[in-house]
Design a protein around this motif. Sequence first.
Motif, short mmCIF file in Angstrom:
data_model
loop_
_atom_site.label_atom_id
_atom_site.label_comp_id
_atom_site.label_asym_id
_atom_site.label_seq_id
_atom_site.Cartn_x
_atom_site.Cartn_y
_atom_site.Cartn_z
N ASN A 175 -11.93 -16.74 6.49
CA ASN A 175 -10.59 -16.28 6.88
C ASN A 175 -10.52 -14.76 6.86
O ASN A 175 -11.38 -14.10 6.28
N ASN A 176 -9.49 -14.23 7.50
CA ASN A 176 -9.38 -12.78 7.68
C ASN A 176 -8.40 -12.12 6.71
O ASN A 176 -8.01 -10.98 6.90
N GLU A 177 -8.01 -12.83 5.68
CA GLU A 177 -7.01 -12.30 4.75
C GLU A 177 -7.43 -10.96 4.15
O GLU A 177 -6.67 -9.99 4.15
N ARG A 178 -8.64 -10.86 3.65
CA ARG A 178 -9.10 -9.62 3.02
C ARG A 178 -9.32 -8.52 4.07
O ARG A 178 -9.12 -7.35 3.79
N MET A 179 -9.70 -8.93 5.28
CA MET A 179 -9.85 -7.94 6.35
C MET A 179 -8.50 -7.31 6.66
O MET A 179 -8.42 -6.12 6.98
N GLY A 180 -7.43 -8.08 6.56
CA GLY A 180 -6.08 -7.54 6.76
C GLY A 180 -5.76 -6.44 5.76
O GLY A 180 -5.15 -5.43 6.11
N VAL A 181 -6.19 -6.62 4.52
CA VAL A 181 -5.99 -5.60 3.48
C VAL A 181 -6.76 -4.33 3.86
O VAL A 181 -6.24 -3.21 3.76
N ILE A 182 -7.98 -4.51 4.34
CA ILE A 182 -8.82 -3.37 4.70
C ILE A 182 -8.25 -2.62 5.89
O ILE A 182 -8.14 -1.38 5.86
N THR A 183 -7.86 -3.33 6.94
CA THR A 183 -7.35 -2.65 8.13
C THR A 183 -6.04 -1.92 7.81
O THR A 183 -5.82 -0.80 8.28
N LYS A 184 -5.20 -2.52 7.00
CA LYS A 184 -3.94 -1.87 6.59
C LYS A 184 -4.24 -0.58 5.81
O LYS A 184 -3.61 0.46 6.04
N SER A 185 -5.21 -0.64 4.91
CA SER A 185 -5.56 0.54 4.10
C SER A 185 -6.12 1.66 4.97
O SER A 185 -5.78 2.83 4.79
N LEU A 186 -6.99 1.30 5.92
CA LEU A 186 -7.57 2.31 6.81
C LEU A 186 -6.50 2.97 7.68
O LEU A 186 -6.49 4.19 7.83
N LYS A 187 -5.59 2.19 8.20
CA LYS A 187 -4.52 2.75 9.04
C LYS A 187 -3.59 3.64 8.22
O LYS A 187 -3.12 4.67 8.72
N LYS A 188 -3.40 3.30 6.96
CA LYS A 188 -2.57 4.13 6.07
C LYS A 188 -3.23 5.50 5.87
O LYS A 188 -2.57 6.54 5.91
N ILE A 189 -4.55 5.52 5.67
CA ILE A 189 -5.28 6.78 5.50
C ILE A 189 -5.14 7.63 6.78
O ILE A 189 -4.93 8.85 6.71
N ILE A 190 -5.25 6.99 7.93
CA ILE A 190 -5.10 7.72 9.21
C ILE A 190 -3.70 8.31 9.29
O ILE A 190 -3.54 9.49 9.63
N GLU A 191 -2.69 7.51 9.00
CA GLU A 191 -1.29 7.99 9.04
C GLU A 191 -1.11 9.19 8.10
O GLU A 191 -0.43 10.16 8.44
N GLU A 192 -1.71 9.13 6.93
CA GLU A 192 -1.59 10.20 5.95
C GLU A 192 -2.24 11.50 6.41
O GLU A 192 -1.91 12.58 5.91
N ASN A 193 -3.15 11.40 7.36
CA ASN A 193 -3.83 12.59 7.86
C ASN A 193 -3.27 13.07 9.21
O ASN A 193 -3.81 14.00 9.80
#
Length: 195
Positions: A175-193
Amino acid sequence: MTKGEETKQFIIEKSAPIFNTKGITATSMSDIMEATKLSKGSMYVHFENKEVLACAAVDHNLKLLSERLLNNLSKFKTSKEQLFTYIDFFSDPNHPPVTGGCPLLNFGMEADDTNPVVKEKINRAIKQGQELLSGIIEKGISNKEFRADWNSADFATVLFAMLEGGHLIARMSGNNERMGVITKSLKKIIEENCV
């Protein structure tokens, strides 16, 4: 293309998903013969041995992955959109863009101790992937989308590694549940920059 070149390409295209799904070691010439409906003699006219065919299949899978990714990225102009698209492209490992899953992960894990030729192909592809990401970030810095002090090479490494790790977790769990956590975290880092 000559008839021989067409047949060779046909064999590569039919064998590539098998190698990417089963692995180089577990794929037999019988598997390839079954998929292509060609005789062993026909196979060996075009490929000296299974290793030569496997290398061609690795190249084919990497090229297919790259073409599909670049096609998706080309639809967007801003660097932020392209980074998000890159992440989204790899966000569903259980329905991967290339049959069998990520060829970098699949072939890389198998070849790291056993096949120096394939290992070098995968290493080169990883570097190209990180350079692509770093280039997108650098373009975003130049266009004043991203903060000037954002280290593009470091984030490219983090993004790449997190997606590959997420791919492994998702494929193992089904399942992709943990991948969802990863993609959300990566997009947050992008937004922060973003500026």
